[in-house]
Every structure is written in structure tokens, then in C-alpha cells.
Design a protein around this motif. Structure first.
Motif, PDB file in Angstrom:
ATOM      1  N   ASP A 190       0.831  -1.208   0.000  1.00 55.54           N
ATOM      2  CA  ASP A 190       0.000   0.000   0.000  1.00 55.54           C
ATOM      3  C   ASP A 190       0.869   1.264   0.000  1.00 55.54           C
ATOM      4  OD1 ASP A 190      -2.229  -1.515   0.065  1.00 55.54           O
ATOM      5  OD2 ASP A 190      -2.843  -0.995   2.116  1.00 55.54           O
ATOM      6  N   ARG A 191       1.924   1.227   0.810  1.00 55.82           N
ATOM      7  CA  ARG A 191       2.786   2.405   0.907  1.00 55.82           C
ATOM      8  C   ARG A 191       3.400   2.728  -0.450  1.00 55.82           C
ATOM      9  NH1 ARG A 191       4.003   0.037   5.859  1.00 55.82           N
ATOM     10  NH2 ARG A 191       2.748   1.135   7.413  1.00 55.82           N
ATOM     11  N   ARG A 192       3.887   1.691  -1.106  1.00 49.00           N
ATOM     12  CA  ARG A 192       4.497   1.919  -2.425  1.00 49.00           C
ATOM     13  C   ARG A 192       3.475   2.413  -3.424  1.00 49.00           C
ATOM     14  NH1 ARG A 192       7.737  -3.530  -2.326  1.00 49.00           N
ATOM     15  NH2 ARG A 192       9.373  -2.884  -0.897  1.00 49.00           N
ATOM     16  N   THR A 193       2.279   1.854  -3.334  1.00 51.65           N
ATOM     17  CA  THR A 193       1.229   2.292  -4.249  1.00 51.65           C
ATOM     18  C   THR A 193       0.937   3.776  -4.037  1.00 51.65           C
ATOM     19  OG1 THR A 193       0.302   0.092  -4.013  1.00 51.65           O
ATOM     20  CG2 THR A 193      -1.079   1.733  -5.069  1.00 51.65           C
ATOM     21  N   MET A 194       0.828   4.167  -2.763  1.00 53.72           N
ATOM     22  CA  MET A 194       0.527   5.565  -2.469  1.00 53.72           C
ATOM     23  C   MET A 194       1.658   6.481  -2.919  1.00 53.72           C
ATOM     24  SD  MET A 194      -1.480   5.475   1.160  1.00 53.72           S
ATOM     25  CE  MET A 194      -1.804   7.239   1.163  1.00 53.72           C
ATOM     26  N   LEU A 195       2.900   6.051  -2.674  1.00 51.27           N
ATOM     27  CA  LEU A 195       4.036   6.864  -3.128  1.00 51.27           C
ATOM     28  C   LEU A 195       4.021   6.995  -4.643  1.00 51.27           C
ATOM     29  CD1 LEU A 195       6.995   5.650  -0.905  1.00 51.27           C
ATOM     30  CD2 LEU A 195       6.130   7.984  -1.119  1.00 51.27           C
ATOM     31  N   GLY A 196       3.612   5.906  -5.311  1.00 49.78           N
ATOM     32  CA  GLY A 196       3.574   5.922  -6.771  1.00 49.78           C
ATOM     33  C   GLY A 196       2.597   6.947  -7.324  1.00 49.78           C
ATOM     34  N   THR A 197       1.583   7.339  -6.524  1.00 45.00           N
ATOM     35  CA  THR A 197       0.621   8.319  -7.035  1.00 45.00           C
ATOM     36  C   THR A 197       1.244   9.698  -7.205  1.00 45.00           C
ATOM     37  OG1 THR A 197      -0.137   8.914  -4.831  1.00 45.00           O
ATOM     38  CG2 THR A 197      -1.326   7.132  -5.935  1.00 45.00           C
TER      39      THR A 197
END
Lengths: 355, 471
Positions: free
Chosen positions: A46-53
Motif C-alpha cells: 500500500d505504501r508503495r502504491t501511495m508513493l507511486g501516485t
């Protein structure tokens, strides 16, 4: 002091305002994403996904404040020195935070180690929350005025910058940016995913909090301090629009119209920032020691030659910048999805990069 | 409260500006040279369609990224400090000085940050030619950025195109500011200096992997490109530096005299140059000195007879012109930094010539007995930059704007406690940053790159998929 500002200086004052509007709009959602991350992300994926935004955007977003500072420096040198000297500790904290945030973005993924990542996650949270709060305090101080003596020298102390009004200002930007970050996530995450649902809940909560705070800030400023009453039209127009707009956010969230929700939170930031700059005019920093000591658009502006030069430069380059920054958003328009667990921890140079 | 631990706001602000500038300057020249080297490598990859070279650009791109982040964030501090710590300065020169800063942002910062993001994150979503164009745009952006900053600094050292109005400097001729001869000279010096910083780094990384036979085909290419850039950079930085010293005699004679610790205007025929000296500001002479006759005239004027003015004569002239005061910079750091800078330049030239010769004789895959030297070489251009910075910035004191504004009149009226706290915070943060940067650079550089078909364990990134479904 009664000297009327030249048209060119007036235009430049509103261009400064515009730069801040764009900055708060763009970096607002970056701050918001950073503040929401510890609360929304349940695991590393989730953290990586959010950073990817925000990964491909944050650096270019931040450049708008470098432009904002550069424009005040060159178009209103007196304003630049007075503002930053008076609020020295706040600007120093913002600078330290922007350093921490930028490095956290880039360094977090460099080492696959739990403690390393926790360190950067904590850094990122603090360094997103602090400027989000401090920008509101700075705006509140700017519009309320500070003890400014002759020659633009600051005659107060740090405690003059901290009161109910400025703290409320800080909380307002903080909550607005969290809200803006949440609606940005709604646009960037896969609809139907657990994370997307979390972002919607956060948006609803902070939509309500931000509404209360924006109204509280405007009321305190308008009633308690007779601010927001200097520009033409109706002084209530922009604050009212901002409030109506917050209602629109709630509607959009309930109807699950992600695009509309993001547009509406963005518009709230635009109206709130515009309110600050409109109510400042024709001052740039009112002095609480007497109207004769106010820093005004007229008495703090650069000479016409400098302003004409800046006009040419911005006339040529701003459309270009908006075009290629827009193209950047277009290239990365697709929503972000966390990669499969099986692919976790895999990278080949030439295919992917650190976020 | 006017002082804290015996340090005034002026002392603390100067120390803070020096600290933040020097730290920033550790990253920026690196970025300038590195972007160019990566752009060249990617051009080679694009033309040859060789996946190994393509892979190589991503490898160096990763190193670039680690460094770029810190360069950007420390740069913001530089701009804000003019308003925060130097209110007198920003008010005095804002009309002029702010313009190149604003132009730098408009013409370079947006370009760099947008196109670097596109290049790195967007590789799979933009065509190959657009990716190549992006990295060239980043490289050009860094050079434009350097140019505007140097123009701003050059104006402080050699003010042009202005007039004084109401106690402030007002811009009258922008083209004079843009084409300030001082700025043009410095750009050539600082740009070539930036080339050497990145080139010796790439050279060291390439030699490390060549020695271990990791991907020799790819690292041979980066070695050759970096060596070419290092050689051209070293020649350029020495040539432009020499020319600059000669013009300093004309526009900043006091600084030139400090370079040479020349207290007295030389008598007799020709000017000597000291090889070793222990200058003392309190005695206004050198405690110890070994000098060679005529060398000074030769270095400064390309002949054996002309002479520059000594510090004492210049001090008398300045007092007559600007009123009583001390116009002498702190000589020993300037004198020694000047010599360290030149020494480092000479080492860079020597090492690159040795390796050019080895390349000509076909020994490129073997770094030879100088291999350990090659590994520490990345420090040498940094040391040259650091001492160059001390030379030029301490050499112009007490002026913040040569002949117009003294540093002591430029400082903000701040509580020294605040400056002390911010200074301490910057030290903590910057020391952490530099350690992390060096640690990550070394770690990533040593890990090297993997064959394109082999997967490497690190750095996951989210995958972008089309709306509503998988890519």
C-alpha cells in the motif's frame, strides 16, 4: 503611502498570488498524500502504491514555490526581506521539512530494510505535516499584519506571529491539504480497491473538518479582526464560494464522482488563497504599528524596467512550463496499482526505477 | 541579546550561508556533469540499440537520481536565505539580483524536474526518442541553471548595468548583466569544473567494475566517455582559471593580492610570486615566505615586468575612496585555498593524461598501478571546488557587492538565537544528508548492474496499469 500602485506592479502582485495558488494546489496534494500515508496504508505494498501516485510529480510541484520566492524577490524585494526576516523560524522549519520530504521520497526505496523504511516514513509524515501547517500560519500573519517598523525592519518577536488566528490558519491549510490529498488519491488509485475506499472515508472526514475550519478562520478574520474587507465586489464572495465549494465536495464524494471531488477541493484551495491575496491588496504586508508603515504594492515594488523584464520572461516561459508540466500529468494519467506480491522486490535496470 | 556564545547575527549568518552553499555545491556540479555524461551514453545506446548500453544508462541514472534529490532540496535553502538572513542585501539588490534567480527557475528548474521525472518513471510510456530528448533537456537545463546563478554571483563581484537610486541598486541595462564578462569567464570555469566532478566519479565506478570483469563491454564505454570528459574538463578548468586570475587584478585587485599574499607593492623590476607563505592579517605581512622572482609577473601579465598592487597600498586607496575601515580579507585561508585549488587541478590533468595515454596504447581494460588513485580521484574535484569557493568568496570580503555594499550592512536584524538554532539544524541535517548520499552512492555503485535478462534484487516500484484493468 497614499501613492497608487502602477498597473505593472499591481499585475505582478496578482501574479505572485497566482504562483501561490498553483503551488498550494499542486504541492497541497503532495503534502496530503504524505500525511495520509501512515493512516491509510496497511502494508508495504500500500505504501508503495501511495508513493507511486505522486512519484513523478512532486519535484515539479515543489518548483512553484521556488518560482514564488524568486518572483517576490525580484518584483517586491522589500516584501521579500521583511516577510522572511519576520517569520524566520517558520521559514527555516519549512526549508528543513522540504529537505526531509524530498530525500524521504527518493531514499526510502533504496534499501530493502524495515527500520530504514520506517525512519523515512516517519520523516516523510512530519515533513509533510509541518509545512502544511506553517504555510497557513504564514498566510494568516501576512494578512493580519505584523509589527513592522521603518525601512521594513521587523520590530516584533516570535510570539507576535503566534496567536489564535494564525494557529487556526495553520490548521485550516493542514486540513485542506489532507482533504486535497485524499481526493487526489481517489483519482489515482484503482476504484474498488481497499485503499481507494480508505481514501474516500478520509476525504469525507476531512471534508467536514476543513469546512468547519475554513469557516472559522474566515469568521475570526472578518468579525474579530475586520480582515477580508478591503477588496471590491463583495468581501464575502470568495469565502462564500469556498464554502459552497466544500458542499460540492461532499456531494461529489457521496455520488462517487472522483474527478469532481478533486476539482472541488482544488477550487477550495484556489478560492482560499485568492481571498488572502485579494484582501491584502493594495498592501503586501500591513504593519500593526500604524498604516503609515504598511508595506504596499506601490512602495515595495521593483522599478518598472525590472518588472517589464520579468513580464517578458514569464510571458514566454510560463505557457511553455504549463504545457510540458501538463504533458507530464498526461503521460502518467493512468491509475496506480500495487504490483503483485510475486513481483515484490524485483527490479531490472531499464524496466523500472525507485520511487 | 546581540550575541550568542560570542557570535553575532552577522557571524552566524555568514557561517550559515557558507555552510549551506558549500554543501549545496557538493551536489550541484556533480549534477551538471553527470547529466551530460548520461545523455552521451544514452545517445550511444540509442544509436547502437545495444541493450547493455541501455542498461548502463539506467545504472548511472540511478546514481544520478540519488544525488539529484539532495541537490534540489538544498538549493531551495539558498534562495530563501537571501530574504531570511540578508534583508539588507535583498532590499539593496532585489531589482537586479532577483531577475536571474527568477529566470533560472523559469528556464531551468521546471525543465529539469519535469523531464527527469519523465525520463526515469516514464521510460515505458514515452517513445525512445522522447526518452533520449528528455535526458538531453535535463542536461541542458542544468547548464542553463548554472549560468543564471553564476550571472547573479558575478554581479556581486563585478556590478554592471545599474545605477544607484534612493540607496538601492536599480537595473538599467539587463544585457550588461547577462553578458557580464566576469560571468562568462566563470561559467567556463565552473562548468568545466562540474564536468570533472562527474567524470572522475564515473571513471572510478567504471574502473572498479572493469577490474572485476563485470560487464566490461558496457563499462569500457562509460570509461572512455568519462575519460574524454575528464580530460577536456581538466584542461578547460585550468585554462579558464588562469585567465580569470589575470582579470581579477583589474576588477578585484584586493582579492588578487590576497591570492598571492602580496602585502607590499613589489619594488624593482618584475613581480615575484610566493611559493610558500604564512600570511598574518594582524602583522600585515608574511611570517615566512619563499618566493620566485618574476614568476608573479609571468602568471599575472604574461610578461616579466608588470606588477600588481599590494594589499597595503590597496587598503590606503580604499580608505580614501570608501572611508575608514578594514578592506583586507582574511588572507591565509584565501592564499592556501587558492594553492590547493590549483594543485588539485594539476592532479586532475595529470591523471587524465596518463589514462588517455593508456587508452591510446590499448590498455583500457586494466586500470594499472594507479587503480587506487583512480578510486580516490572523485574526491579531488570536490576539494578543488571547495577551495575555489573559499578563494573567491572569502577573497572579496568585506564586500558583499564589490565596492557598493558591505556584508555587515547586508545582514538581517535577527535575534542571534534563531540563527544559531537554524545553523545547528542545518549542520545536523546536512551532515546526515551527505553521509547518506555517499553511503548510497557507494553501495549502489559497487552493486553494479546486471545483465538485462537477469533480475536484480532491489528497488520495487508500483506498476502502472491502464484504467480498470491490467496492462
Amino acid at each position: 503611502m497614499s501613492e497608487a500602485p502602477s498597473i505593472l506592479a499591481t499585475v505582478w502582485f496578482f501574479l505572485v498570488g497566482l504562483t501561490f495558488i498553483i503551488y498550494f494546489f499542486l504541492d497541497g496534494f503532495t503534502f496530503g498524500e504524505g500525511m495520509l500515508q501512515p493512516f491509510l496504508a496497511r502494508n508495504e505494498r500500500d505504501r508503495r502504491t501511495m508513493l507511486g501516485t505522486v512519484g513523478p510529480f512532486w519535484a515539479a510541484n515543489e518548483v512553484w514555490i521556488i518560482l514564488g520566492a524568486g518572483v517576490i524577490f525580484s518584483a517586491f524585494p522589500l516584501w521579500y526581506g521583511t516577510l522572511m526576516t519576520a517569520l524566520y523560524p517558520m521559514f527555516a522549519l519549512i526549508l528543513l521539512s522540504l529537505i526531509g520530504r524530498g530525500v524521504a521520497f527518493e531514499y526510502r526505496a533504496e534499501i530493502d530494510n524495515r527500520r530504514w523504511r520506517i525512519f523515512w516514513d516517519v520523516t516523510a509524515f512530519l515533513c509533510n505535516a509541518l509545512p502544511a501547517f506553517l504555510w497557513g500560519m504564514i498566510m494568516a500573519n501576512m494578512v493580519r499584519g505584523l509589527p513592522i517598523g521603518a525601512d521594513g525592519r521587523y520590530a516584533g518577536s516570535v510570539s507576535d506571529a503566534i496567536d489564535l488566528f494564525s494557529v487556526l490558519g495553520g490548521l485550516t491549510t493542514l486540513s485542506l491539504f489532507v482533504l486535497h490529498g485524499a481526493t487526489f488519491l481517489l483519482l489515482r488509485l484503482q476504484p474498488g480497491s481497499a485503499l481507494h475506499g480508505q481514501a474516500r472515508r478520509a476525504a469525507l472526514t476531512f471534508g467536514a473538518i476543513a469546512t468547519v475550519l475554513v469557516l472559522g478562520f474566515v469568521l475570526l478574520g472578518f468579525v474579530g479582526r475586520e480582515l477580508f474587507s478591503t477588496f471590491g465586489l463583495s468581501q464575502w464572495l470568495f469565502p462564500a464560494l469556498a464554502a459552497v465549494n466544500l458542499g460540492l465536495i461532499w456531494l461529489a464524494l457521496t455520488l462517487k464522482r472522483d474527478g469532481l471531488a478533486f476539482f472541488a477541493t482544488g477550487l477550495t484551495i484556489v478560492f482560499s488563497t485568492a481571498t488572502i491575496f485579494l484582501s491584502l491588496f493594495p498592501n503586501v504586508m500591513p504593519s500593526t504599528l500604524g498604516a503609515a508603515l504598511n508595506l504596499t504594492v506601490a512602495n515595495s515594488a521593483s522599478e518598472p524596467y525590472t518588472l517589464r523584464l520579468l513580464s517578458w520572461a514569464c510571458g514566454i516561459f510560463l505557457p511553455l512550463i504549463i504545457a510540458y508540466q501538463g504533458w507530464n500529468f498526461w503521460v502518467f494519467r493512468r491509475r496506480v496499482q500495487g504490483r503483485d506480491e510475486a513481483e515484490e522486490g524485483k527490479l531490472v535496470y531499464g524496466q523500472d526505477g525507485p520511487v | 541579546m546581540n550575541e550568542i556564545f560570542g557570535l553575532s547575527t552577522l557571524d552566524l549568518s555568514r557561517f550559515q550561508f557558507a555552510t549551506t552553499s558549500i554543501f549545496h555545491y557538493f551536489f550541484v556540479p556533480f549534477t551538471v556533469g553527470f547529466a551530460l555524461i548520461i545523455a552521451i551514453l544514452q545517445t550511444m545506446a540509442y544509436r547502437s540499440k545495444n541493450p547493455r548500453l541501455e542498461n548502463l544508462t539506467r545504472f548511472f541514472g540511478h546514481l544520478f537520481f540519488i544525488n539529484f534529490a539532495v541537490g534540489v532540496v538544498t538549493g531551495i535553502v539558498q534562495e530563501f536565505q537571501f530574504g531570511m538572513n540578508w534583508q539588507g542585501f535583498s532590499t539593496f539588490v532585489g531589482n537586479i539580483f532577483g531577475v536571474p534567480l527568477a529566470l533560472e527557475v523559469l528556464m531551468a528548474f521546471f525543465l529539469e524536474s519535469t523531464f527527469l521525472g519523465l525520463w526515469w518513471f516514464g521510460k515505458d510510456r514515452i517513445p525512445a526518442w522522447a526518452s533520449l530528448a528528455s535526458i538531453w533537456i535535463v542536461a541542458i537545463g542544468t547548464a542553463i541553471s548554472a549560468y543564471w546563478i553564476i550571472i547573479a554571483n558575478a554581479w556581486m563581484q563585478n556590478p554592471v548595468g545599474f545605477e544607484l537610486r534612493g540607496g538601492r541598486a536599480v537595473l538599467t541595462d539587463f544585457s550588461a548583466v547577462v553578458f557580464n564578462p566576469k560571468g562568462l569567464q566563470w561559467f567556463s570555469h565552473i562548468f568545466t569544473g562540474g564536468l570533472t566532478v562527474a567524470a572522475f566519479f564515473v571513471l572510478a565506478v567504471s574502473a572498479y567494475h572493469l577490474r572485476r570483469r563485470h560487464n566490461p563491454e558496457a563499462f569500457r564505454s562509460s570509461f572512455k566517455v568519462a575519460l574524454t570528459v575528464a580530460a577536456l574538463g581538466s584542461v578547460g578548468v585550468l585554462a579558464s582559471g588562469h585567465y580569470q586570475g589575470q582579470t581579477a587584478i583589474v576588477d578585484q585587485p584586493m582579492k588578487y593580492a590576497a591570492f598571492s599574499a602580496l602585502w607590499e607593492t613589489p619594488e624593482g623590476v618584475g613581480m615575484p610570486e610566493s611559493l610558500v607563505a604564512l600570511p598574518s592579517n594582524s602583522l600585515r605581512e608574511n611570517r615566512f615566505e619563499i618566493s620566485l622572482p618574476y614568476l608573479g609577473s609571468f602568471l599575472a601579465f604574461n610578461n616579466f615586468t608588470e606588477k600588481a598592487k599590494g594589499i597595503k597600498e590597496l587598503q590606503a586607496e580604499y580608505e580614501a575612496r570608501y572611508g575608514p575601515g578594514n578592506y583586507i580579507p582574511w588572507v591565509w585561508p584565501v592564499y592556501w585555498a587558492f594553492r590547493v585549488m590549483i594543485g588539485m587541478g594539476a592532479i586532475m590533468l595529470l591523471v587524465s593524461l596518463i589514462y588517455v595515454w593508456r587508452w591510446r596504447t590499448g590498455k583500457i581494460d586494466d586500470p594499472g598501478v594507479l587503480y587506487p588513485v583512480l578510486l580516490v580521484m572523485p574526491l579531488v574535484p570536490h576539494l578543488a571546488n571547495f577551495s575555489g569557493f573559499i578563494t573567491t568568496e572569502m577573497g572579496r570580503q568585506p564586500w558583499i557587492v564589490q565596492g557598493l555594499l558591505r556584508t555587515q550592512d547586508a545582514v538581517s536584524d535577527l535575534n542571534p538565537l534563531w540563527v544559531f538554532v537554524s545553523l545547528a539544524s542545518f549542520w545536523v541535517v546536512y551532515l546526515t544528508l551527505i553521509s547518506l548520499d555517499v553511503f548510497l552512492l557507494t553501495r549502489t555503485a559497487r552493486a553494479g548492474m546486471h545483465e538485462p535478462e537477469v533480475e536484480a534484487p532491489s528497488l520495487p516500484a508500483p506498476k502502472y496499469v491502464s484504467e480498470g484493468g491490467r496492462a
